[in-house]
Design an enzyme around this catalytic site. Structure first.
Site, PDB file in Angstrom:
ATOM      1  N   THR A  92      32.886  10.418  25.401  1.00 49.79           N
ATOM      2  CA  THR A  92      32.511   9.155  26.024  1.00 49.79           C
ATOM      3  C   THR A  92      31.754   8.223  25.091  1.00 49.79           C
ATOM      4  O   THR A  92      31.646   7.041  25.357  1.00 49.79           O
ATOM      5  CB  THR A  92      31.633   9.454  27.244  1.00 49.79           C
ATOM      6  OG1 THR A  92      30.720  10.499  26.864  1.00 49.79           O
ATOM      7  CG2 THR A  92      32.458   9.948  28.407  1.00 49.79           C
ATOM      8  N   LYS A 125      23.455   1.278  34.679  1.00 47.12           N
ATOM      9  CA  LYS A 125      23.882   1.973  35.898  1.00 47.12           C
ATOM     10  C   LYS A 125      24.921   3.060  35.637  1.00 47.12           C
ATOM     11  O   LYS A 125      25.022   4.008  36.402  1.00 47.12           O
ATOM     12  CB  LYS A 125      24.426   0.965  36.916  1.00 47.12           C
ATOM     13  CG  LYS A 125      23.319   0.061  37.485  1.00 47.12           C
ATOM     14  CD  LYS A 125      23.674  -0.572  38.820  1.00 47.12           C
ATOM     15  CE  LYS A 125      24.497  -1.812  38.641  1.00 47.12           C
ATOM     16  NZ  LYS A 125      24.675  -2.555  39.926  1.00 47.12           N
ATOM     17  N   GLU A 133      32.901   6.726  35.281  1.00 48.43           N
ATOM     18  CA  GLU A 133      33.928   7.026  36.276  1.00 48.43           C
ATOM     19  C   GLU A 133      34.383   5.805  37.059  1.00 48.43           C
ATOM     20  O   GLU A 133      35.348   5.867  37.817  1.00 48.43           O
ATOM     21  CB  GLU A 133      33.403   8.135  37.204  1.00 48.43           C
ATOM     22  CG  GLU A 133      33.147   9.390  36.380  1.00 48.43           C
ATOM     23  CD  GLU A 133      32.362  10.477  37.096  1.00 48.43           C
ATOM     24  OE1 GLU A 133      32.953  11.148  37.931  1.00 48.43           O
ATOM     25  OE2 GLU A 133      31.172  10.645  36.793  1.00 48.43           O
ATOM     26  N   THR A 189      32.761   1.272  23.282  1.00 48.62           N
ATOM     27  CA  THR A 189      32.967   2.525  24.026  1.00 48.62           C
ATOM     28  C   THR A 189      33.004   2.259  25.531  1.00 48.62           C
ATOM     29  O   THR A 189      33.747   2.918  26.257  1.00 48.62           O
ATOM     30  CB  THR A 189      31.884   3.565  23.683  1.00 48.62           C
ATOM     31  OG1 THR A 189      30.597   2.999  23.898  1.00 48.62           O
ATOM     32  CG2 THR A 189      32.003   4.021  22.241  1.00 48.62           C
TER      33      THR A 189
HETATM   34 MO1  MOS Z   1      32.365  13.574  36.528  1.00 44.58          MO
HETATM   35  S1  MOS Z   1      33.918  14.267  37.710  1.00 44.58           S
HETATM   36  O1  MOS Z   1      31.023  13.657  37.598  1.00 44.58           O
HETATM   37  O2  MOS Z   1      32.248  14.883  35.365  1.00 44.58           O
END
Ligand code: MOS
Length: 748
Positions: free
Chosen positions: A461, A711, A715, A644
């Site tokens: 990430t 925040k 996801e 990123t």
């Molecule tokens: Mo994410 S599904 O909370 O790793």
């Protein structure tokens, strides 16, 4: 000093990754290491009646073959699952019992990986076969027993009676597997009573806690190492049975053992996104204001665990409505236990919610964006808290302008281009902000270097990069002068890389460490006989962008100040503790658990928001479905790294195309197993499927969430995409498709 936060910084770990210098857990080979392989059950439910390992044992290179009869048994461990560190409560190879297809029945240890695999193939088992049902039966479900899993506000019946229009519909999402490119592995080495485990992990503290719990050891006797993770998406969060088997096998053979789980074995060895049914019943008055909101989510779970991803907690936070009823239900079937997969609570539920909102808009004759606007909320609809920041409609306005939403003509089939039927669809994205306690140790040298250490993770990430950026900006160093060490349980506590919490939580701890360095260095230079800040009240010296500034405007670069001190270096531990964190939450995180404050605290509701718009084209004759344009605008507080962050959001949206049009783990009902257990048939969007993806990141200020104002975005990008595509397909064709994935055959 040039700013680095909120700029596009290239990943600092990229050269190591592309040159192969990055050491993943499965790359480590302790001296004398042997190789493990799993033999797995050919049936789904029943019992072993016999297991013959003689051929496997005779295979050259095979050292040992363990079965439930020979592998030392675990004592049952209380609290291992359900809030604990385990990914499942059921541990294979403890008895003859078979509870899911692909369950390990034998563990082969050999001198080479090839010999171990051959040995595993030679294990012969006979079974007593019982009937298995892998698909859940939504008619046979139960409400999860926990607070908030059933919730009523106002009077739903009254709200429905008062509605000018209602929508009652059911939406279905399939099983999906995370399929990270880095395979699952575990390497275990015992030295006396001390154990080292190398394993890809989203939470090294959880892994250490779980291993210690399972083997009845002190956490201080367990070392866990996972510096790089080649994708996780929720699947590497808990302690899996295959890891426990590897640790037990290594102890039994008296040598280090590594197990690489094969791609097909992964389908039963880790977790997955359970299939779900989303039942919505919405009512709205003639102006579109919601008068009734009912959402029942039924999610699949295993026979032995309650896998709860409470999506109703997210949908009910979305729109203002006085009359709300939600139920979080589960239905059992014969699988291993599912778990988390990118936006576990949000992705399936927002396919349902945002499709239902589109259906409602059509019934009301309203523009779907306007329906969201009239129902935008400034307070959480079911909790007594305002949103700490909520820029949902700013996101819609931003995305609509660039996308050209105003060109949409609302009638179904009204937009065409030659033989293509064109549809525009939109949907809302949201993701809760969860804050977890974190520490970070930062050592700075006056020669112009900082070293940052904490038990956080980079699951692909960009965590290494954003933490270096925070330190660089605060301390006034180049990003390249800031090293980051992570992925070891012995490092200062940091939370799981899950729930999109790392940037906010671990990042805030690094921020705090830097401020502490500033204060400590200020005190030292103020006490010195010479120097620009000599004799200044240290309480009045501030650190900003790497420069110490006194009350009368005297300045000294932090690096120079530090270099002038006797030791020329300093080490501190920074902390992130939000005011909404209770002692219990902090303790839970320190013990390797998930002690999150939020998304709703006693004062505030904390969520990131976004809006997505897609253009879909359906071929008039072949019914081929294309998504040539997909635009999203997101507001998630401060953005640390524009490159990123952009990649995270874009990747989420592209995976959203996959979830809408491609992706499903198919099931073999008669045999009770997952069918496409490989990556070749794991359909994901390829370049030809992904054309124009545009991501806008709005500037949003949120002073409540944490000192960085972050925040979290990990996801958010996948939420709503599938609904936007389904809504666009309806706009193009008039077909309302309520089951994912949407396929050409559905449009014939
Ligand atoms: Mo994410 S599904 O909370 O790793």
């Amino acid at each position: 000093m040039a700013r680095t936060i909120n700029t596009a910084v290239t990943r600092i770990d990229a050269p190591r990754k592309v040159t192969g210098a990055a050491t993943y857990a499965g790359d480590v080979t302790p001296a004398g290491m042997l190789h493990g392989a799993l033999a797995t059950s050919a049936i789904a439910v029943g019992a072993l009646t016999g297991i013959d390992v003689s051929k496997a044992e005779a295979e050259p290179g095979v050292i040992a073959v363990f079965t439930h009869e020979t592998l030392p048994r675990h004592k049952p461990v209380k609290g291992f699952y359900a809030g604990g560190p385990g990914s499942a409560s059921f541990w294979p190879m403890q008895s003859a019992e078979i509870r899911y297809a692909g369950q390990p029945i034998a563990y082969v240890v050999a001198q080479t990986a090839a010999a171990a695999r051959r040995g595993a193939q030679l294990v012969e088992a006979t079974y007593d076969v019982a009937g298995a049902a892998i698909a859940m039966d939504p008619a046979d479900s139960f409400i999860v027993e926990a607070e908030g899993m059933e919730l009523t506000r106002g009077d739903l019946a009254q709200g429905l009676a008062a509605a000018a229009q209602t929508v009652e519909a059911e939406y279905v999402t399939p099983f999906q597997h995370q399929n990270p490119i880095e395979l699952f592995s575990a390497t275990a080495e015992w030295r006396g009573d001390h154990l080292t485990v190398w394993m890809p992990s989203q939470s090294v503290k959880t892994l250490r806690a779980g291993v210690a719990m399972a083997f009845d050891m002190a956490q201080t006797s367990v070392r866990v190492i996972s510096p790089f993770v080649g994708g996780a998406f929720g699947s590497k969060a808990g302690v899996t049975p295959y890891a426990l088997l590897t640790i037990a096998a290594a102890r039994a053979v008296g040598a280090p053992v590594r197990l690489m789980v094969s791609r097909s074995q992964m389908y039963a060895a880790a977790t997955f996104r359970p299939e779900t049914v989303q039942r919505f019943h919405l009512g709205a008055d003639a102006e579109g204001r919601l008068t009734a909101f009912r959402h029942i989510e039924i999610a699949q779970t295993s026979q032995f665990d309650a896998v709860v991803n409470p999506g109703t907690h997210m949908t009910r936070a979305m729109y203002a409505c006085p009359n709300i009823h939600t139920e979080q239900r589960l239905s059992r079937s014969d699988t291993n236990s599912g778990g988390f997969m990118r936006a576990p609570n949000e992705m399936p539920t927002f396919f349902g919610l945002e499709s239902a909102m589109d259906e409602l808009a059509i019934k009301l004759g309203m523009d779907p964006v306007e329906l969201r606007r009239v129902n935008d909320a400034d307070r959480h609809p079911t909790e007594d808290a305002p949103f700490s920041s909520r820029s949902l409609m700013q996101c819609y306005d931003a995305v609509a302008a660039g996308f050209g939403w105003a060109d949409r003509t609302p009638e179904v089939g009204s937009m065409t281009d030659g033989d293509w039927l064109v549809g525009y669809g939109c949907a809302t994205a949201t993701y809760p902000t969860s804050l977890l306690a974190s520490n970070a140790r930062v050592r700075m040298r006056g020669t112009g270097h900082a070293h940052i250490e904490l038990a956080a993770h980079d699951v692909g990430t960009g965590t290494y990069t954003i933490l270096a950026q925070i330190a660089a900006e605060r301390l006034g160093l180049p990003v390249a002068a800031c090293d980051v060490a992570m992925g070891e349980a012995d490092l200062p506590v940091a939370p799981i890389s899950g729930g999109s919490c790392t940037a906010a939580s671990a990042g805030s701890a690094v921020h705090d460490a830097c401020l502490r360095i500033g204060r400590a260095v200020a005190a030292q230079v103020a006490a010195m006989a010479e120097g620009p800040l000599s004799g200044v009240d240290p309480a009045r010296i501030t650190l900003k962008d790497g420069v110490l500034t006194g009350p009368d405007g005297q300045t000294q670069p932090l690096t120079e100040a530090l270099a002038s001190t006797p030791s020329g270096e300093i080490e501190v531990v920074g902390e992130f503790r939000h005011t909404a964190m209770t002692d219990k939450m902090i303790r839970t995180t320190f013990e390797g658990g998930y002690g999150a404050a939020g998304p709703v605290t006693p004062e505030m509701a904390m969520f990131a928001f976004g809006a997505q718009m897609v253009e879909v084209r359906v071929h008039r004759w072949t019914r081929e479905i294309r998504a040539p344009r997909i635009h999203g605008a997101f507001a998630a507080g401060a953005i640390l790294n524009r490159k990123t962050a952009h990649s995270q959001l874009m990747g989420g949206m592209i995976w959203g195309i996959g979830s809408a049009l491609h992706e499903a783990t198919e099931i073999d009902k008669p045999r009770g197993r997952f069918l496409n257990e490989n990556i070749a048939e794991y359909l994901i969007p390829v370049n030809a499927d992904v054309r124009e993806v545009r991501v806008a990141m709005l500037d949003e200020r949120d002073d409540y969430v944490n000192p960085l104002g972050v925040k979290g975005i990990g996801e958010l990008g996948i939420v709503g995409t599938a609904a936007a595509i389904a809504n666009a397909v309806h706009h193009a064709t008039g077909k309302r498709l309520r089951r994912l994935p949407i396929r050409m055959a559905d449009l014939v």
